[in-house]
Design a protein around this motif. Structure first.
Motif, PDB file in Angstrom:
ATOM      1  N   ASP A  87      47.162   0.507  62.826  1.00 16.97           N
ATOM      2  CA  ASP A  87      48.116  -0.563  62.538  1.00 16.97           C
ATOM      3  C   ASP A  87      49.432   0.017  62.010  1.00 16.97           C
ATOM      4  O   ASP A  87      49.442   0.642  60.949  1.00 16.97           O
ATOM      5  N   PRO A  88      50.551  -0.181  62.723  1.00 19.17           N
ATOM      6  CA  PRO A  88      51.834   0.361  62.274  1.00 19.17           C
ATOM      7  C   PRO A  88      52.262  -0.138  60.893  1.00 19.17           C
ATOM      8  O   PRO A  88      52.853   0.611  60.115  1.00 19.17           O
ATOM      9  N   VAL A  89      51.963  -1.385  60.578  1.00 22.23           N
ATOM     10  CA  VAL A  89      52.325  -1.931  59.268  1.00 22.23           C
ATOM     11  C   VAL A  89      51.547  -1.217  58.164  1.00 22.23           C
ATOM     12  O   VAL A  89      52.108  -0.843  57.128  1.00 22.23           O
ATOM     13  N   GLU A  90      50.266  -0.977  58.391  1.00 22.84           N
ATOM     14  CA  GLU A  90      49.442  -0.254  57.409  1.00 22.84           C
ATOM     15  C   GLU A  90      49.884   1.204  57.318  1.00 22.84           C
ATOM     16  O   GLU A  90      49.871   1.797  56.239  1.00 22.84           O
ATOM     17  N   ALA A  91      50.292   1.794  58.433  1.00 19.40           N
ATOM     18  CA  ALA A  91      50.800   3.169  58.406  1.00 19.40           C
ATOM     19  C   ALA A  91      52.033   3.262  57.516  1.00 19.40           C
ATOM     20  O   ALA A  91      52.153   4.177  56.703  1.00 19.40           O
ATOM     21  N   GLU A  92      52.934   2.309  57.648  1.00 15.72           N
ATOM     22  CA  GLU A  92      54.144   2.267  56.808  1.00 15.72           C
ATOM     23  C   GLU A  92      53.775   2.117  55.331  1.00 15.72           C
ATOM     24  O   GLU A  92      54.292   2.832  54.476  1.00 15.72           O
ATOM     25  N   ARG A  93      52.849   1.190  55.036  1.00 11.67           N
ATOM     26  CA  ARG A  93      52.444   0.946  53.648  1.00 11.67           C
ATOM     27  C   ARG A  93      51.843   2.200  53.041  1.00 11.67           C
ATOM     28  O   ARG A  93      52.210   2.628  51.950  1.00 11.67           O
ATOM     29  N   LEU A  94      50.934   2.813  53.774  1.00 14.43           N
ATOM     30  CA  LEU A  94      50.250   3.996  53.272  1.00 14.43           C
ATOM     31  C   LEU A  94      51.218   5.156  53.075  1.00 14.43           C
ATOM     32  O   LEU A  94      51.174   5.857  52.061  1.00 14.43           O
ATOM     33  N   PHE A  95      52.105   5.366  54.030  1.00 11.83           N
ATOM     34  CA  PHE A  95      53.091   6.436  53.923  1.00 11.83           C
ATOM     35  C   PHE A  95      53.921   6.286  52.651  1.00 11.83           C
ATOM     36  O   PHE A  95      54.075   7.234  51.872  1.00 11.83           O
ATOM     37  N   HIS A  96      54.445   5.088  52.432  1.00  9.92           N
ATOM     38  CA  HIS A  96      55.309   4.874  51.267  1.00  9.92           C
ATOM     39  C   HIS A  96      54.522   4.935  49.955  1.00  9.92           C
ATOM     40  O   HIS A  96      55.046   5.402  48.941  1.00  9.92           O
ATOM     41  N   ALA A  97      53.267   4.503  49.978  1.00 11.28           N
ATOM     42  CA  ALA A  97      52.430   4.595  48.770  1.00 11.28           C
ATOM     43  C   ALA A  97      52.189   6.059  48.410  1.00 11.28           C
ATOM     44  O   ALA A  97      52.346   6.456  47.243  1.00 11.28           O
ATOM     45  N   LEU A  98      51.817   6.884  49.385  1.00 10.94           N
ATOM     46  CA  LEU A  98      51.558   8.298  49.123  1.00 10.94           C
ATOM     47  C   LEU A  98      52.834   9.046  48.746  1.00 10.94           C
ATOM     48  O   LEU A  98      52.795  10.010  47.985  1.00 10.94           O
ATOM     49  N   ALA A  99      53.974   8.609  49.267  1.00 18.06           N
ATOM     50  CA  ALA A  99      55.248   9.294  49.008  1.00 18.06           C
ATOM     51  C   ALA A  99      55.822   8.999  47.620  1.00 18.06           C
ATOM     52  O   ALA A  99      56.746   9.693  47.183  1.00 18.06           O
ATOM     53  N   LYS A 100      55.251   8.017  46.916  1.00 18.98           N
ATOM     54  CA  LYS A 100      55.774   7.660  45.599  1.00 18.98           C
ATOM     55  C   LYS A 100      55.824   8.898  44.695  1.00 18.98           C
ATOM     56  O   LYS A 100      54.822   9.571  44.490  1.00 18.98           O
ATOM     57  N   ASN A 101      57.004   9.206  44.189  1.00 19.24           N
ATOM     58  CA  ASN A 101      57.271  10.356  43.322  1.00 19.24           C
ATOM     59  C   ASN A 101      57.016  11.690  44.013  1.00 19.24           C
ATOM     60  O   ASN A 101      56.886  12.715  43.352  1.00 19.24           O
ATOM     61  N   GLY A 102      56.933  11.670  45.337  1.00 16.48           N
ATOM     62  CA  GLY A 102      56.742  12.890  46.112  1.00 16.48           C
ATOM     63  C   GLY A 102      58.011  13.219  46.881  1.00 16.48           C
ATOM     64  O   GLY A 102      59.108  12.822  46.491  1.00 16.48           O
ATOM     65  N   ALA A 103      57.850  13.928  47.988  1.00 18.08           N
ATOM     66  CA  ALA A 103      58.986  14.341  48.815  1.00 18.08           C
ATOM     67  C   ALA A 103      58.687  14.030  50.278  1.00 18.08           C
ATOM     68  O   ALA A 103      57.670  14.482  50.814  1.00 18.08           O
ATOM     69  N   ILE A 104      59.555  13.277  50.905  1.00 19.07           N
ATOM     70  CA  ILE A 104      59.409  12.960  52.323  1.00 19.07           C
ATOM     71  C   ILE A 104      59.943  14.134  53.134  1.00 19.07           C
ATOM     72  O   ILE A 104      61.086  14.551  52.947  1.00 19.07           O
ATOM     73  N   ARG A 105      59.107  14.672  54.018  1.00 24.25           N
ATOM     74  CA  ARG A 105      59.501  15.786  54.882  1.00 24.25           C
ATOM     75  C   ARG A 105      60.015  15.281  56.232  1.00 24.25           C
ATOM     76  O   ARG A 105      60.883  15.884  56.831  1.00 24.25           O
ATOM     77  N   MET A 106      59.405  14.190  56.714  1.00 22.50           N
ATOM     78  CA  MET A 106      59.872  13.523  57.929  1.00 22.50           C
ATOM     79  C   MET A 106      59.648  12.039  57.719  1.00 22.50           C
ATOM     80  O   MET A 106      58.513  11.606  57.537  1.00 22.50           O
ATOM     81  N   PRO A 107      60.707  11.233  57.690  1.00 20.36           N
ATOM     82  CA  PRO A 107      60.539   9.795  57.476  1.00 20.36           C
ATOM     83  C   PRO A 107      59.596   9.196  58.524  1.00 20.36           C
ATOM     84  O   PRO A 107      59.560   9.659  59.664  1.00 20.36           O
ATOM     85  N   ILE A 108      58.860   8.179  58.125  1.00 20.46           N
ATOM     86  CA  ILE A 108      57.959   7.535  59.080  1.00 20.46           C
ATOM     87  C   ILE A 108      58.808   6.785  60.095  1.00 20.46           C
ATOM     88  O   ILE A 108      59.750   6.084  59.742  1.00 20.46           O
ATOM     89  N   GLN A 109      58.485   7.027  61.376  1.00 22.69           N
ATOM     90  CA  GLN A 109      59.309   6.488  62.452  1.00 22.69           C
ATOM     91  C   GLN A 109      58.533   6.529  63.758  1.00 22.69           C
ATOM     92  O   GLN A 109      57.467   7.137  63.842  1.00 22.69           O
ATOM     93  N   GLU A 110      59.098   5.901  64.781  1.00 18.88           N
ATOM     94  CA  GLU A 110      58.518   5.988  66.112  1.00 18.88           C
ATOM     95  C   GLU A 110      58.855   7.356  66.703  1.00 18.88           C
ATOM     96  O   GLU A 110      59.945   7.892  66.485  1.00 18.88           O
ATOM     97  N   THR A 111      57.888   7.941  67.398  1.00 14.61           N
ATOM     98  CA  THR A 111      58.094   9.210  68.098  1.00 14.61           C
ATOM     99  C   THR A 111      57.636   9.019  69.545  1.00 14.61           C
ATOM    100  O   THR A 111      57.137   7.949  69.900  1.00 14.61           O
ATOM    101  N   PHE A 112      57.744  10.043  70.353  1.00 10.83           N
ATOM    102  CA  PHE A 112      57.304   9.906  71.744  1.00 10.83           C
ATOM    103  C   PHE A 112      55.794   9.721  71.856  1.00 10.83           C
ATOM    104  O   PHE A 112      55.303   9.208  72.860  1.00 10.83           O
TER     105      PHE A 112
END
Length: 136
Positions: A87-112
């Motif tokens: 689920d893309p919505v759950e992927a976004e939620r999980l990504f941002h939850a894990l990134a809290k106070n961390g460092a984003i190396r590649m923003p969550i986005q659509e890829t090929f």
């Protein structure tokens, strides 16, 4: 055969696993301190309240970890914990939850290859990849 990730921490295992339990919606099934183990008397006083073994269950998957004795600890490098979600919505939620106070190396986005893909290092120094494949 089953492969599990076993994460090593520098004194933050308990805090990390409680964070992962909340983010991932899992359940901590084991968390033993060095002081609560059969080898407690052999441990240094500084290590006794640290985690010897933790086990988090998410669905049918397990994530395990412990606090490394300080003289054996090495910074995490050379791997990522990879999460695949449908689920893309759950992927976004999980990504941002894990990134809290961390460092984003590649923003969550659509890829090929993915509807959503992103990479981060969480606040405990653990690298993660969150992937949501494109619908077939």
């Amino acid at each position: 055969m089953k492969l599990n990730s076993y994460l090593m921490f520098n004194g933050q295992c308990e805090k990390a696993f409680k964070f992962y339990e909340q983010c991932l919606g899992g359940k901590i099934e084991a968390m033993m301190t060095y002081g609560g183990s059969p080898v407690a008397e052999e441990m240094s006083p500084e290590l006794r309240d640290k985690i010897m073994h933790a086990n988090l269950v998410v669905g049918d998957q397990e994530l395990m970890g412990s606090d490394s004795p300080p003289e054996l600890y090495e910074e995490t490098k050379g791997f990522s914990v990879s999460i695949n979600i449908n689920d893309p919505v759950e992927a976004e939620r999980l990504f941002h939850a894990l990134a809290k106070n961390g460092a984003i190396r590649m923003p969550i986005q659509e890829t090929f290859w993915a509807a959503r893909f992103g990479m981060l290092v969480d606040q405990f120094g653990i690298p993660w990849m969150v992937n949501c494949d494109k619908a077939a």
